[in-house]
Design a protein around this motif. Structure first.
Motif, PDB file in Angstrom:
ATOM      1  N   ALA A 466      55.804  -1.428 -54.068  1.00 56.08           N
ATOM      2  CA  ALA A 466      55.397  -0.944 -55.389  1.00 56.08           C
ATOM      3  C   ALA A 466      53.883  -0.812 -55.468  1.00 56.08           C
ATOM      4  O   ALA A 466      53.362   0.167 -56.027  1.00 56.08           O
ATOM      5  N   ILE A 467      53.162  -1.770 -54.902  1.00 53.04           N
ATOM      6  CA  ILE A 467      51.691  -1.722 -54.902  1.00 53.04           C
ATOM      7  C   ILE A 467      51.200  -0.504 -54.125  1.00 53.04           C
ATOM      8  O   ILE A 467      50.291   0.208 -54.564  1.00 53.04           O
ATOM      9  N   THR A 468      51.805  -0.250 -52.971  1.00 56.26           N
ATOM     10  CA  THR A 468      51.399   0.907 -52.154  1.00 56.26           C
ATOM     11  C   THR A 468      51.597   2.207 -52.926  1.00 56.26           C
ATOM     12  O   THR A 468      50.750   3.110 -52.870  1.00 56.26           O
ATOM     13  N   ILE A 469      52.710   2.303 -53.647  1.00 55.59           N
ATOM     14  CA  ILE A 469      53.017   3.537 -54.385  1.00 55.59           C
ATOM     15  C   ILE A 469      52.034   3.754 -55.531  1.00 55.59           C
ATOM     16  O   ILE A 469      51.515   4.856 -55.724  1.00 55.59           O
ATOM     17  N   ILE A 470      51.751   2.708 -56.304  1.00 55.51           N
ATOM     18  CA  ILE A 470      50.952   2.889 -57.528  1.00 55.51           C
ATOM     19  C   ILE A 470      49.457   2.877 -57.250  1.00 55.51           C
ATOM     20  O   ILE A 470      48.672   3.366 -58.076  1.00 55.51           O
ATOM     21  N   ARG A 471      49.017   2.350 -56.100  1.00 57.51           N
ATOM     22  CA  ARG A 471      47.574   2.241 -55.842  1.00 57.51           C
ATOM     23  C   ARG A 471      46.892   3.604 -55.871  1.00 57.51           C
ATOM     24  O   ARG A 471      45.789   3.754 -56.400  1.00 57.51           O
ATOM     25  N   GLN A 472      47.554   4.617 -55.299  1.00 54.65           N
ATOM     26  CA  GLN A 472      46.950   5.952 -55.258  1.00 54.65           C
ATOM     27  C   GLN A 472      46.611   6.459 -56.652  1.00 54.65           C
ATOM     28  O   GLN A 472      45.540   7.007 -56.895  1.00 54.65           O
ATOM     29  N   GLN A 473      47.531   6.252 -57.586  1.00 58.84           N
ATOM     30  CA  GLN A 473      47.320   6.713 -58.951  1.00 58.84           C
ATOM     31  C   GLN A 473      46.295   5.853 -59.678  1.00 58.84           C
ATOM     32  O   GLN A 473      45.415   6.362 -60.383  1.00 58.84           O
ATOM     33  N   ALA A 474      46.365   4.537 -59.470  1.00 62.17           N
ATOM     34  CA  ALA A 474      45.467   3.618 -60.164  1.00 62.17           C
ATOM     35  C   ALA A 474      44.026   3.779 -59.701  1.00 62.17           C
ATOM     36  O   ALA A 474      43.086   3.609 -60.482  1.00 62.17           O
ATOM     37  N   TYR A 475      43.866   4.141 -58.425  1.00 59.92           N
ATOM     38  CA  TYR A 475      42.526   4.224 -57.847  1.00 59.92           C
ATOM     39  C   TYR A 475      41.654   5.238 -58.586  1.00 59.92           C
ATOM     40  O   TYR A 475      40.462   5.027 -58.793  1.00 59.92           O
ATOM     41  N   ASN A 476      42.270   6.355 -58.987  1.00 60.46           N
ATOM     42  CA  ASN A 476      41.510   7.424 -59.643  1.00 60.46           C
ATOM     43  C   ASN A 476      41.567   7.358 -61.160  1.00 60.46           C
ATOM     44  O   ASN A 476      41.081   8.260 -61.835  1.00 60.46           O
ATOM     45  N   GLU A 477      42.189   6.322 -61.693  1.00 63.93           N
ATOM     46  CA  GLU A 477      42.288   6.192 -63.142  1.00 63.93           C
ATOM     47  C   GLU A 477      40.984   5.616 -63.694  1.00 63.93           C
ATOM     48  O   GLU A 477      40.442   4.655 -63.131  1.00 63.93           O
ATOM     49  N   PRO A 478      40.447   6.174 -64.768  1.00 62.72           N
ATOM     50  CA  PRO A 478      39.185   5.662 -65.306  1.00 62.72           C
ATOM     51  C   PRO A 478      39.329   4.253 -65.875  1.00 62.72           C
ATOM     52  O   PRO A 478      40.359   3.911 -66.450  1.00 62.72           O
ATOM     53  N   HIS A 479      38.294   3.445 -65.655  1.00 64.38           N
ATOM     54  CA  HIS A 479      38.257   2.121 -66.282  1.00 64.38           C
ATOM     55  C   HIS A 479      37.828   2.323 -67.733  1.00 64.38           C
ATOM     56  O   HIS A 479      36.770   2.892 -68.006  1.00 64.38           O
ATOM     57  N   ARG A 480      38.625   1.838 -68.667  1.00 65.03           N
ATOM     58  CA  ARG A 480      38.318   2.031 -70.083  1.00 65.03           C
ATOM     59  C   ARG A 480      38.095   0.685 -70.749  1.00 65.03           C
ATOM     60  O   ARG A 480      38.798  -0.279 -70.473  1.00 65.03           O
ATOM     61  N   THR A 481      37.109   0.646 -71.605  1.00 60.70           N
ATOM     62  CA  THR A 481      36.884  -0.550 -72.430  1.00 60.70           C
ATOM     63  C   THR A 481      37.137  -0.145 -73.877  1.00 60.70           C
ATOM     64  O   THR A 481      36.282   0.442 -74.532  1.00 60.70           O
ATOM     65  N   GLU A 482      38.340  -0.423 -74.353  1.00 55.14           N
ATOM     66  CA  GLU A 482      38.724  -0.037 -75.701  1.00 55.14           C
ATOM     67  C   GLU A 482      39.745  -1.031 -76.227  1.00 55.14           C
ATOM     68  O   GLU A 482      40.461  -1.689 -75.458  1.00 55.14           O
ATOM     69  N   SER A 483      39.825  -1.133 -77.529  1.00 54.71           N
ATOM     70  CA  SER A 483      40.793  -2.033 -78.141  1.00 54.71           C
ATOM     71  C   SER A 483      42.185  -1.439 -78.005  1.00 54.71           C
ATOM     72  O   SER A 483      42.354  -0.244 -77.712  1.00 54.71           O
TER      73      SER A 483
END
Length: 523
Positions: A466-483
């Motif tokens: 599961a980690i291998t599959i989702i890492r590709q998508q998570a890697y390019n996801e912006p880090h957001r600081t929001e409520s």
């Protein structure tokens, strides 16, 4: 009186005919051209040659399931921009399972002032290069899905986007991307360390995003000629895909980073760039079949682009009504009925979607999308009354199995079969899991499919997978600081029709890594 006379004369003058749509189907592509039929045939042939080049340079894995990619060639660049409400867009790739298409043109701006403005800004990009650039994205994601920093993904596509298909099956590679040099002249230099640390656009500020494209292309162009540096970049990418933090990956792969930065800077000022010509004896492109689209397809093809590209949930009802109004002129055309069915389903109008599915199945009894839609609507009705017994679910399940057997390369249909078990509230069996995984292979950049596969693996206790599959998508996801409230408002604004809210890929990755760490035995 004069006004009435002018109006009457205007009615007698024939209006400019809208360009007809033509379709050309080749081995790997379905090209729709808003122009001549020969335009569609010629570009399908050109794309097949470009595909041949890419798979020659980077051989594709054997036995990979693929489907033809749809390519829409609009009348001009203005039409492309209007299709996404962004005048500056000259072409784009839609990686989602429902879409999986390229949209562009082979003609530059027809507005003289727009064309002059583009040249003055250094952005007068060859529209064919844009299509090659976007197809390179598709080829990379389709056959080599992995975690790619945005600079590499864009730089690689930019490098191959400048390819020229010449007469006699000669292919020219490595032409300079002149519009990127203008970026470097105007905006200066982004140190290589900053470029390599940029996982996605969100890691850069303002003008640095333009430099990401320019220097990304320059770096890929440089390592094309310098094998030792290419091996370093490949090691950097390998480490990232193995889960190594980006800072550590840079340090391990490129210990002489400052020297590399200076080499690249000097290379940017080179007086000339070598262009490589690859003469192939003969490139077999296979048969190409062409046809003129039916009247219903002519009337609804731009709506098909919007349906495939996706649109906000808040527009779903209005769009479904519009499609229904246009399709009413073609009551017996399968394309028009299918458009009504899908638009009404995304708008949440199950009764109208089901009626359209039944009309479509009366014409084409094994229409996969109609079978899948009917099965999902029946399944949703069962889920609403919390029916979980197998006997109740036999009807919709049979419809969905028929859909899968009719369209084994349609990721939408394959995912629908898997989804029916989720609706029932049971763990999907192995054949449904395989269907979902195949759907992700067919559309590996579809975020929803990737998330679903990772979630399936998690539910089966396959945490590392599961980690291998989702890492590709998570890697390019912006880090957001929001409520949480801000996030919900943003997601409500951005949510596309047919999509449900769930944790982000980055949140999932963080959660899975914690699970994995907690399951390790204490030392």
């Amino acid at each position: 009186m004069i006004r009435k006379l002018l109006l009457a004369l205007a009615l007698l003058v024939p209006t400019a005919a809208r360009a007809e749509w033509h379709e050309a189907t080749s081995t790997n592509f379905i090209v729709y051209s808003q122009g001549s039929q020969q335009d569609a045939i010629d570009f399908a042939a050109k794309l097949e040659r470009f595909h041949f080049l890419l798979k020659t340079i980077r051989p594709v894995p054997a036995g990979r399931t693929t489907a033809r990619l749809r390519v829409f060639l609009l009348a001009n660049q203005q039409a492309v921009g209007r299709s996404v409400d962004a005048a500056s867009v000259a072409g784009y790739y839609v990686p989602d399972a429902r879409g999986l298409m390229l949209v562009g043109t082979r003609r530059r701006s027809t507005n003289l002032s727009d064309a002059r403005s583009a040249r003055d800004e250094g952005s007068d990009i060859d529209p064919e290069s844009v299509l090659f650039h976007e197809y390179t994205h598709h080829f990379t994601f389709q056959y080599f899905p992995a975690t790619y920093p945005t600079w590499y993904s864009e730089g690689f596509a930019e490098f191959w986007g400048t390819t020229r298909i010449l007469p006699g099956d000669v292919i020219e590679v490595g032409a300079p991307a002149d519009h990127r040099f203008s970026t470097l002249r105007a905006l200066g230099w982004l140190h290589l360390s900053r470029l390599l640390r940029a996982r996605s656009y969100s890691d850069l500020r303002g003008p640095e995003i333009f430099l990401l494209y320019a220097e990304g292309w320059l770096l890929v162009r440089y390592i094309f000629e310098h094998p030792a540096r290419q091996r370093q970049i490949q090691e950097y990418l390998r480490l990232i895909n193995a889960g190594t933090p980006i800072e550590a990956a840079i340090g391990q792969a490129i210990p002489d980073l400052e020297a590399f930065n200076n080499e690249l800077f000097d290379y940017a000022g080179a007086a000339r760039f070598n262009v490589v010509r690859l003469p192939f004896r003969r490139i077999e492109i296979g048969a190409i079949e062409a046809r003129t689209l039916r009247p219903a397809e002519q009337a609804l093809l731009m709506d098909e682009i919007k349906l495939s590209r996706g649109y906000p949930q808040r527009e779903a009802v209005e769009f479904a009504d519009h499609v229904k109004d246009v399709a009413a002129r073609f009551p017996d055309d399968p394309f028009a009925i299918r458009m009504v069915m899908e638009a009404q389903y995304l708008a949440g109008n199950s009764a109208e979607a089901l009626a359209a599915a039944d009309r479509l199945l009366a014409i084409e009894p094994n229409h996969a999308r109609a079978l899948a839609t009917k099965g999902l609507i029946q399944g949703a009705a069962l889920a609403a009354v919390r029916a979980t017994d197998a006997a109740s679910w036999n009807g919709p399940r049979q419809l969905l199995r028929r859909a899968v057997n009719s369209a084994r390369t349609d990721p939408v249909v394959l995912a629908a079969y898997y989804r029916s078990f989720q609706m029932q509230g049971v763990l999907p069996p192995e054949d449904a899991q395989n269907a979902l995984y195949t759907a992700m292979e067919l559309a590996p950049s579809d975020d929803e499919l990737r998330y679903s596969v990772a979630l399936d693996f998690e539910q089966r206790g396959m945490i590392p997978d599961a980690i291998t599959i989702i890492r590709q998508q998570a890697y390019n996801e912006p880090h957001r600081t929001e409520s949480e409230a801000e996030r919900r408002r943003r997601e409500d604004r951005q949510r596309q029709a047919g999509r449900t809210r769930h944790e982000t890929a980055l949140e999932m990755l963080t959660r899975l890594e914690r699970l994995q760490a907690a399951s390790r035995p204490a030392r």
